[in-house]
Design a protein around this motif. Structure first.
Motif, PDB file in Angstrom:
ATOM      1  N   ILE A 280     -23.060 -13.046  11.912  1.00 19.54           N
ATOM      2  CA  ILE A 280     -22.330 -12.165  11.012  1.00 19.54           C
ATOM      3  C   ILE A 280     -22.396 -10.766  11.596  1.00 19.54           C
ATOM      4  N   LYS A 281     -21.235 -10.194  11.886  1.00 14.55           N
ATOM      5  CA  LYS A 281     -21.171  -8.833  12.422  1.00 14.55           C
ATOM      6  C   LYS A 281     -20.537  -7.939  11.368  1.00 14.55           C
ATOM      7  N   THR A 282     -21.259  -6.894  10.967  1.00 12.40           N
ATOM      8  CA  THR A 282     -20.707  -5.945  10.006  1.00 12.40           C
ATOM      9  C   THR A 282     -20.357  -4.656  10.719  1.00 12.40           C
TER      10      THR A 282
ATOM     11  N   VAL B  81     -17.203  -9.803  10.444  1.00 16.50           N
ATOM     12  CA  VAL B  81     -16.671 -10.898  11.261  1.00 16.50           C
ATOM     13  C   VAL B  81     -17.748 -11.972  11.302  1.00 16.50           C
ATOM     14  N   TRP B  82     -17.358 -13.207  11.041  1.00 11.47           N
ATOM     15  CA  TRP B  82     -18.249 -14.371  11.122  1.00 11.47           C
ATOM     16  C   TRP B  82     -17.802 -15.152  12.347  1.00 11.47           C
TER      17      TRP B  82
ATOM     18  N   ASN C 223      -9.839 -18.860  17.943  1.00  8.38           N
ATOM     19  CA  ASN C 223     -11.184 -19.270  18.383  1.00  8.38           C
ATOM     20  C   ASN C 223     -12.058 -19.753  17.226  1.00  8.38           C
ATOM     21  N   GLY C 224     -11.617 -19.529  15.991  1.00  9.51           N
ATOM     22  CA  GLY C 224     -12.407 -19.913  14.823  1.00  9.51           C
ATOM     23  C   GLY C 224     -13.242 -18.789  14.247  1.00  9.51           C
ATOM     24  N   ASP C 225     -13.153 -17.570  14.822  1.00 12.59           N
ATOM     25  CA  ASP C 225     -13.843 -16.416  14.245  1.00 12.59           C
ATOM     26  C   ASP C 225     -13.090 -16.007  12.988  1.00 12.59           C
ATOM     27  N   ALA C 226     -13.812 -15.797  11.893  1.00 12.07           N
ATOM     28  CA  ALA C 226     -13.195 -15.426  10.625  1.00 12.07           C
ATOM     29  C   ALA C 226     -13.612 -14.008  10.252  1.00 12.07           C
ATOM     30  N   ALA C 227     -12.758 -13.304   9.530  1.00 12.50           N
ATOM     31  CA  ALA C 227     -13.064 -11.926   9.147  1.00 12.50           C
ATOM     32  C   ALA C 227     -12.682 -11.691   7.699  1.00 12.50           C
ATOM     33  N   GLY C 228     -13.374 -10.735   7.110  1.00 11.86           N
ATOM     34  CA  GLY C 228     -13.124 -10.368   5.724  1.00 11.86           C
ATOM     35  C   GLY C 228     -14.034  -9.231   5.325  1.00 11.86           C
ATOM     36  N   SER C 229     -14.699  -9.389   4.192  1.00  6.35           N
ATOM     37  CA  SER C 229     -15.588  -8.339   3.712  1.00  6.35           C
ATOM     38  C   SER C 229     -16.716  -8.951   2.899  1.00  6.35           C
TER      39      SER C 229
END
Length: 75
Positions: free
Chosen positions: A51-53, A44-45, A27-33
């Motif tokens: 931006i969800k933390t 998660v962006w 879907n294009g949602d990206a995740a990291g830290s």
């Protein structure tokens, strides 16, 4: 900082300083830290730009599925 690329928009910088992205779903949602003080917090962006933390002291994301579920670990 992190970024994602889309065919229609090209490179888009993540709107968070000190963030790193390492996975993206279909879907294009990206995740990291992102770094907050001395710790890294998982994030998660979303494709909508949100931006969800995650509320934890420190951690990272290693995978994100197409429903937005993430896996990772604590540091």
């Amino acid at each position: 900082g992190g970024f994602r690329w889309t065919r229609s928009g090209g490179f888009i910088r993540m709107p968070v300083e000190g963030g790193n992205l390492n996975v993206i779903n279909d879907n294009g949602d990206a995740a990291g830290s992102m770094r907050t003080g001395a710790a890294e917090k998982p994030l998660v962006w979303t494709t909508s730009g949100e931006i969800k933390t995650m509320e934890m002291s420190a951690g990272y994301v290693t995978g994100i599925n197409n429903r937005g579920g993430v896996v990772g670990g604590f540091r």
